[in-house]
Design an enzyme around this catalytic site. Sequence first.
Site, PDB file in Angstrom:
ATOM      1  N   HIS A  28       0.050  -3.367  -1.698  1.00  0.00           N
ATOM      2  CA  HIS A  28       0.168  -3.729  -3.149  1.00  0.00           C
ATOM      3  C   HIS A  28      -1.041  -3.078  -4.063  1.00  0.00           C
ATOM      4  CE1 HIS A  28      -1.810  -7.706  -1.405  1.00  0.00           C
ATOM      5  NE2 HIS A  28      -2.670  -6.843  -1.435  1.00  0.00           N
TER       6      HIS A  28
ATOM      7  N   TYR B 271      -7.209  13.704  -9.951  1.00  0.00           N
ATOM      8  CA  TYR B 271      -7.222  14.646 -11.109  1.00  0.00           C
ATOM      9  C   TYR B 271      -8.275  14.435 -11.982  1.00  0.00           C
ATOM     10  CZ  TYR B 271      -5.347  17.199 -15.102  1.00  0.00           C
ATOM     11  OH  TYR B 271      -4.760  17.979 -16.228  1.00  0.00           O
TER      12      TYR B 271
ATOM     13  N   ARG C 160       7.057   9.490  -5.004  1.00  0.00           N
ATOM     14  CA  ARG C 160       7.373  10.778  -5.820  1.00  0.00           C
ATOM     15  C   ARG C 160       7.444  11.753  -4.877  1.00  0.00           C
ATOM     16  NH1 ARG C 160       2.595  10.523 -10.216  1.00  0.00           N
ATOM     17  NH2 ARG C 160       3.670  12.519 -10.513  1.00  0.00           N
TER      18      ARG C 160
ATOM     19  N   ASN D 200      -5.540   0.929   6.600  1.00  0.00           N
ATOM     20  CA  ASN D 200      -5.513   0.063   5.753  1.00  0.00           C
ATOM     21  C   ASN D 200      -6.180   0.452   4.256  1.00  0.00           C
ATOM     22  OD1 ASN D 200      -4.868  -3.210   5.599  1.00  0.00           O
ATOM     23  ND2 ASN D 200      -6.547  -2.678   4.232  1.00  0.00           N
TER      24      ASN D 200
ATOM     25  N   TYR E  30      -2.636   3.366  -5.882  1.00  0.00           N
ATOM     26  CA  TYR E  30      -2.151   4.512  -6.158  1.00  0.00           C
ATOM     27  C   TYR E  30      -2.592   5.685  -5.074  1.00  0.00           C
ATOM     28  CZ  TYR E  30      -1.607   9.329  -8.088  1.00  0.00           C
ATOM     29  OH  TYR E  30      -1.231  10.632  -8.495  1.00  0.00           O
TER      30      TYR E  30
END
Length: 329
Positions: free
Chosen positions: A237, A261, A207, A251, A240
């Site tokens: 993998h 948040y 993003r 890592n 977030y």
Amino acid sequence: MITNMKIYLVKRSFFTFRGKKNYELDLLGKNCLERMRSALGAEVVDGALPAGEKLVLYPVYPFLTAEEVARFLTVHTGSVRFRGGYLERGGAFREGSDPAEGMFSLADYSRMLALAARESIAYHAERGALVEEGALVDLTVQLGWGAAVRRGAVVRGDTVVGEDAEITGDSVVENCFIGAGTRVESSYLRDARVGKRCTVGPFARLRPASIVGDDCRVGDFVELKNARVGDGCKISHLAYVGDAELGEKVNVGCGAVFANYDGKRKSRTRVGNGAFIGSNCNLVAPVRVGAGCYLAAGTTLTRDLSGGDFCIGRSRETVKKGAAAKYLE
């Protein structure tokens, strides 16, 4: 211009698609109006047109060239009307044919988009980059020597792709910098920056304001949001990483979440060089992880760690021997 005839572009719309008039529809980095204005040296007019001889065109001929206009003026010595405009030279008007293939319907737009794609393939090939048939690459994109955009990929806007980089699968890359030798596979990147010799994807999402250093791995189902990732990091993998700063050679394990948040405000997480974030960890921002720290799998971290600390934050298991059948009935 090959001719001295004054050319005017009048904003007439023949159809609208998804709220945009036909001359506003994108054709790989330029809409129809922009293409005609630059190619023909035409003047865009919204109000009354001046008197005298003139060629008036509606912006429906995105691939019309100055040479084609010159031939059209040679053939038609009088005043002519056609679907896409008119030529005024004094005397009565007669009906004539269009000077080129026009964009008068949505079906015409599909054809024009295909023409723009072929133009893009040739344009980038001249500069040493491969755009496969079935890929869509804007003319505003800069592809380095040896770069390849494979079938199905879309590269838009002010994107710069370095030498020998590769964009594959169903990737969408918009307004990004992609370093030399980097491979992006079936991923979505917007307003992001990726360094050299990285791999991104498949199915990653970068993003806006995300920056990835050199020699990094951003794997499948990884999302970065306003994150800075240092050289040599591996986020392989299902992670977030939001509002975070990672040092070099960090890592990040499978299932790790940077909880940025709290329902009212966004906070940042900072991780030092060489830290190890185990699988299924939660880092609750704002929090700092020092260089060389080890965060064991399954830990929820809510306080700062100094360099070299080991942190484990699991509850002890409760085992009831032979009691599984009770819950499986």
